[in-house]
Each structure stands twice: as structure tokens, then as C-alpha cells.
Design an enzyme around this catalytic site. Structure first.
Site, PDB file in Angstrom:
ATOM      1  N   GLN A  18     -32.976   9.716   0.010  1.00 38.27           N
ATOM      2  CA  GLN A  18     -32.204   8.784  -0.817  1.00 38.27           C
ATOM      3  C   GLN A  18     -31.906   7.531   0.014  1.00 38.27           C
ATOM      4  O   GLN A  18     -31.703   7.618   1.221  1.00 38.27           O
ATOM      5  CB  GLN A  18     -30.919   9.438  -1.364  1.00 38.27           C
ATOM      6  CG  GLN A  18     -29.844   9.812  -0.353  1.00 38.27           C
ATOM      7  CD  GLN A  18     -30.025  11.193   0.266  1.00 38.27           C
ATOM      8  OE1 GLN A  18     -31.120  11.691   0.426  1.00 38.27           O
ATOM      9  NE2 GLN A  18     -28.918  11.813   0.676  1.00 38.27           N
TER      10      GLN A  18
ATOM     11  N   GLY B   8     -13.125   7.053  -2.347  1.00 35.02           N
ATOM     12  CA  GLY B   8     -13.612   7.744  -1.162  1.00 35.02           C
ATOM     13  C   GLY B   8     -15.122   7.745  -1.181  1.00 35.02           C
ATOM     14  O   GLY B   8     -15.726   7.105  -2.050  1.00 35.02           O
TER      15      GLY B   8
ATOM     16  N   TYR C 168     -15.661   6.881 -11.154  1.00 32.93           N
ATOM     17  CA  TYR C 168     -15.234   5.772 -10.294  1.00 32.93           C
ATOM     18  C   TYR C 168     -15.915   4.479 -10.735  1.00 32.93           C
ATOM     19  O   TYR C 168     -15.275   3.435 -10.859  1.00 32.93           O
ATOM     20  CB  TYR C 168     -15.602   6.131  -8.843  1.00 32.93           C
ATOM     21  CG  TYR C 168     -15.463   5.003  -7.846  1.00 32.93           C
ATOM     22  CD1 TYR C 168     -14.214   4.600  -7.381  1.00 32.93           C
ATOM     23  CD2 TYR C 168     -16.597   4.343  -7.352  1.00 32.93           C
ATOM     24  CE1 TYR C 168     -14.094   3.567  -6.453  1.00 32.93           C
ATOM     25  CE2 TYR C 168     -16.489   3.317  -6.438  1.00 32.93           C
ATOM     26  CZ  TYR C 168     -15.230   2.930  -5.993  1.00 32.93           C
ATOM     27  OH  TYR C 168     -15.123   1.907  -5.076  1.00 32.93           O
TER      28      TYR C 168
ATOM     29  N   ARG D 115     -29.953   3.616   0.667  1.00 30.45           N
ATOM     30  CA  ARG D 115     -28.746   2.807   0.466  1.00 30.45           C
ATOM     31  C   ARG D 115     -28.847   1.572   1.368  1.00 30.45           C
ATOM     32  O   ARG D 115     -29.671   1.509   2.280  1.00 30.45           O
ATOM     33  CB  ARG D 115     -27.482   3.575   0.896  1.00 30.45           C
ATOM     34  CG  ARG D 115     -27.083   4.738   0.018  1.00 30.45           C
ATOM     35  CD  ARG D 115     -26.641   4.299  -1.368  1.00 30.45           C
ATOM     36  NE  ARG D 115     -26.175   5.445  -2.149  1.00 30.45           N
ATOM     37  CZ  ARG D 115     -26.961   6.289  -2.810  1.00 30.45           C
ATOM     38  NH1 ARG D 115     -28.267   6.139  -2.795  1.00 30.45           N
ATOM     39  NH2 ARG D 115     -26.446   7.289  -3.503  1.00 30.45           N
TER      40      ARG D 115
ATOM     41  N   ASP E  56       4.019   2.654  -4.485  1.00 34.78           N
ATOM     42  CA  ASP E  56       2.953   3.149  -5.352  1.00 34.78           C
ATOM     43  C   ASP E  56       2.719   2.143  -6.489  1.00 34.78           C
ATOM     44  O   ASP E  56       3.578   1.995  -7.366  1.00 34.78           O
ATOM     45  CB  ASP E  56       3.384   4.517  -5.905  1.00 34.78           C
ATOM     46  CG  ASP E  56       2.268   5.197  -6.672  1.00 34.78           C
ATOM     47  OD1 ASP E  56       1.376   4.479  -7.181  1.00 34.78           O
ATOM     48  OD2 ASP E  56       2.299   6.430  -6.772  1.00 34.78           O
TER      49      ASP E  56
ATOM     50  N   ASP F 228       0.865  -1.190   0.000  1.00 30.70           N
ATOM     51  CA  ASP F 228       0.000   0.000   0.000  1.00 30.70           C
ATOM     52  C   ASP F 228       0.897   1.234   0.000  1.00 30.70           C
ATOM     53  O   ASP F 228       2.108   1.131   0.227  1.00 30.70           O
ATOM     54  CB  ASP F 228      -0.897   0.003   1.259  1.00 30.70           C
ATOM     55  CG  ASP F 228      -2.144   0.860   1.093  1.00 30.70           C
ATOM     56  OD1 ASP F 228      -2.010   2.070   0.822  1.00 30.70           O
ATOM     57  OD2 ASP F 228      -3.259   0.332   1.233  1.00 30.70           O
TER      58      ASP F 228
ATOM     59  N   LYS G 211     -17.157   7.577   4.206  1.00 30.37           N
ATOM     60  CA  LYS G 211     -18.466   7.256   3.629  1.00 30.37           C
ATOM     61  C   LYS G 211     -19.564   7.633   4.622  1.00 30.37           C
ATOM     62  O   LYS G 211     -19.294   7.919   5.790  1.00 30.37           O
ATOM     63  CB  LYS G 211     -18.539   5.760   3.356  1.00 30.37           C
ATOM     64  CG  LYS G 211     -17.412   5.224   2.504  1.00 30.37           C
ATOM     65  CD  LYS G 211     -17.824   5.292   1.054  1.00 30.37           C
ATOM     66  CE  LYS G 211     -16.953   4.483   0.157  1.00 30.37           C
ATOM     67  NZ  LYS G 211     -17.132   3.068   0.275  1.00 30.37           N
TER      68      LYS G 211
ATOM     69  N   SER H   7     -17.446  -2.574  -7.556  1.00 30.81           N
ATOM     70  CA  SER H   7     -18.327  -1.761  -6.715  1.00 30.81           C
ATOM     71  C   SER H   7     -19.754  -1.720  -7.252  1.00 30.81           C
ATOM     72  O   SER H   7     -19.981  -1.827  -8.470  1.00 30.81           O
ATOM     73  CB  SER H   7     -17.773  -0.332  -6.692  1.00 30.81           C
ATOM     74  OG  SER H   7     -18.727   0.556  -6.165  1.00 30.81           O
TER      75      SER H   7
END
Ligand code: NAD
Length: 322
Positions: A218, A76, A149, A220, A50, A32, A192, A118
Site C-alpha cells: 500500500q 489518530g 473520520y 502513501r 473541552d 485544547d 501514524k 484531510s
């Protein structure tokens, strides 16, 4: 002893995954840009580097591994993904990592590679009704994600699947839906909704107000970290199924109700003020039919149980910091 490589091992899911793999008896190498923020890594070897850089990837993926977990990404929460300000970095950085890794995974004929996609790949046109979003795996096409993303994730899914098709790479793909829990980013702009909500409530004085982005209607769903890890490991252990499959909760909740849940956990008396902010799709929920059918399992922990653990952990972080 089986060898695993975790890319993104300094991040939220990666650092928890390293712990789980160690408990299961793996030898683990992590990589990482940074070490885990909230606990020492339990990896046997950890490379700070990296993964956009080819020579770094040569040192990281330098041998045969039984299992490689590719979690590294520039990502993010809504404040990072949906403002448009980070679009170029998100696409460029994450695509480069995946392009570098897939090539080396083939070179060393690794056993299995897990790729973390995702729920953001799902088309916006199926998520306009907050009460009836459609996120069945097969609804991904015709593609129309609402963020760059999501587009990068979809590109990389296809990248890995094409290497499976043409080079026999044993790829497994999961589409995560809002994973949360202790030891995740809770401040600084990349956090988040669950962590942000916990922080706002923890920092508010009794009888105060917390701000919630949008009209709060909204919807989720949010999945506790332990169940995410369970889903990843079950997918990796399946001999016949490789996905892409949703790993998420199907307990859908509106954002205002999530805020009320956290307020109840805190036992404070707080009012909610809805304000303008970056939002994403109108409604989203995990469709768990495929995971049940293929893996005979789906997440089941009630949201409130995970939110309690997360709130207590963030409340403690807030008390230590301020
Ligand atoms: P995270 O940001 O905590 O972890 C990602 C890690 O990747 C970070 O530690 C970061 O430093 C590392 N990284 C980024 N660029 C790098 C680079 N160039 N070289 C090396 N490392 C780099 O995120 P997370 O929540 O742990 O997510 C893990 C994966 O799961 C990501 O790919 C993310 O897109 C995916 N995902 C997460 C969620 C969620 O709700 N957490 C939802 C859907 C998908």
C-alpha cells in the site's frame, strides 16, 4: 499586534503552529483538552477545556481575532480511525467542535478562519490502484470516503463553506496528507505510520524483526511538519484563494519501502514481517497541481530528510522511556 487563536494547540500540528506564529510576531491564544506533551506551549494564553461544550467555546472564542486556526479533532492513525471502534466518538466529537466554533467565528466577525480537513475525504474508488491514486481536489465528489473520520471532515468542510456563503465568514480550507515530525504522538494507539515505524525500529534489537501492517505494498505520501506550516501560512496570506487545497507531499512510497528507509537511517540490520492490521485505502498521494497554480508553491523537502529528524527524535524518546 495581530491576534491568533489556535484550537488544538496542545496537539502535534497545533503546538508547532503556535511556535511559528509567535516567531512571526502574533499574540497567540491556544485551547485544547491538554497542554503539548513534549514541550512547553509558547502561547501567550492557554485555555484547557473541552470544545464540545458551548460554555467553554464562549471563553475560548470570546473576542475578535485576526486569524483562527481550527485544528482540534478526535483523530489518530489507522489503528484509531479504521478499526470501527471509535467511529461514533470521531463523528460526534469533531462535528460538535466545528459547529460550536463556526457560530462564534461569525458572531465576532473574525478576520480569517483556517480549517484543517484531510486527504481522508477522497473517495475510496479513486485509491484502489497503489500506483495511480487520484487525489485531485475536484475528485472529492461523488463522495465516498473510506472512514467516518473522512465523512466528518467532508461535512465540516461543507459547514464552513456554507457559513462563508451565507454569513461572509472568511474561511480557508486545507486537506492535509499525513503530516509527521518530531514532537508528534509516537505510541499509545493514536500514532501514524511514520512515527509507528520509527518506534518499532528504535525498539528492535539489531538482527531482529519489525512488524508492518498489510502486505506493505500500500502506498502513501508523508509531509514534514515545517512544510505543512509553510503551506498553512501561505494559504492564510492569500487574498484570492481559499481552497479546499491539498497540503501534502507528492513523493509517494510503499509502506514496506518506508520501513526500509527507517531501517537504513537506524543503521540496524532488521527484517520486515507483514502482518494483518487496519489499513485504509490501497494507495494515496497528494496532487499538488492546484497549490502550485494558486499559491505558486508546493512542498519539496525529500521524505528521507524529515524521516531522519523524526527517527532521531523518537529514538531519543524510546531511550528515555525504556
Ligand atoms: P492531534 O491529535 O495531535 O491534535 C488534535 C488536538 O485536538 C489534540 O491535542 C486534542 O487534544 C485536541 N482535541 C480533541 N478533542 C478536543 C476537544 N473536545 N476539545 C479540545 N481539544 C480537543 O492531531 P494533529 O496531527 O495535530 O492534527 C491537527 C488537525 O489536522 C486535526 O484536525 C486533524 O484531523 C487534521 N489532520 C491531521 C493530519 C496528520 O497527518 N497529522 C492529516 C489530516 C488532517
Amino acid at each position: 499586534m495581530k491576534k491568533a487563536l489556535v484550537l488544538g494547540a496542545g496537539g502535534f500540528i497545533g503546538s508547532h503552529l503556535v511556535k511559528k506564529l509567535k516567531k512571526e510576531g502574533f499574540w497567540v491564544k491556544g485551547a485544547d483538552l491538554k497542554y503539548p506533551e513534549f514541550d512547553e506551549t509558547q502561547a501567550d494564553e492557554f485555555i484547557i477545556g473541552d470544545l464540545r461544550i458551548q460554555t467553554v467555546c464562549d471563553k475560548v472564542l470570546d473576542q475578535y481575532f485576526d486569524e483562527v486556526y481550527q485544528l482540534a479533532a478526535d483523530m489518530g492513525g489507522a489503528g484509531y480511525i479504521f478499526t470501527g471502534e471509535n467511529d461514533a466518538d470521531v463523528m460526534h466529537n469533531s462535528a460538535l467542535i466545528n459547529i460550536n466554533i463556526v457560530e462564534r467565528a461569525v458572531k465576532y466577525k473574525i478576520g480569517k478562519l483556517f480549517y484543517s480537513s484531510s486527504a481522508c475525504i477522497y473517495p475510496e474508488y479513486n485509491q484502489l490502484d497503489p500506483d495511480n491514486p487520484n487525489c485531485a481536489e475536484k475528485s472529492a465528489y461523488p463522495a465516498a470516503p473510506d472512514s467516518e473520520y473522512g465523512w466528518e471532515k467532508l461535512f465540516s468542510e461543507r459547514l464552513y463553506l456554507s457559513f462563508k456563503r451565507n454569513y461572509g465568514l472568511n474561511v480557508k480550507i486545507a486537506r492535509f496528507h499525513n503530516i509527521f515530525g518530531p514532537e508528534g504522538t509516537w505510541t499509545g494507539g493514536k500514532e501514524k505510520a511514520p512515527a509507528a515505524m520509527c518506534r518499532k525500529v528504535a525498539m528492535a534489537s539489531d538482527n531482529g524483526i519489525i512488524e508492518v501492517w498489510g502486505d506493505g505494498l500500500q502506498t502513501r505520501s508523508f509531509l514534514y511538519i515545517d512544510e505543512c506550516l509553510e503551506g498553512i501560512r501561505r494559504l492564510m496570506d492569500s487574498d484570492t484563494f481559499f481552497g479546499p487545497v491539498n497540503i501534502g507531499s507528492d513523493e509517494m512510497i510503499s509502506i514496506n519501502d518506508l520501513a526500509k528507509m527507517v531501517i537504513r537511517i537506524s543503521a540496524k540490520n532488521l527484517a520486515i514481517k507483514n502482518i494483518d492490521g487496519p489499513l485504509g485505502v490501497r494507495g494515496r498521494n497528494s496532487d499538488n497541481n492546484l497549490i502550485k497554480e494558486k499559491l505558486g508553491w508546493a512542498p519539496s523537502l525529500p521524505l528521507v530528510k524529515g524521516m531522519e529528524k523524526t527517527y532521531y527524535w523518537i529514538n531519543n524518546q524510546v531511550s528515555c522511556k525504556f
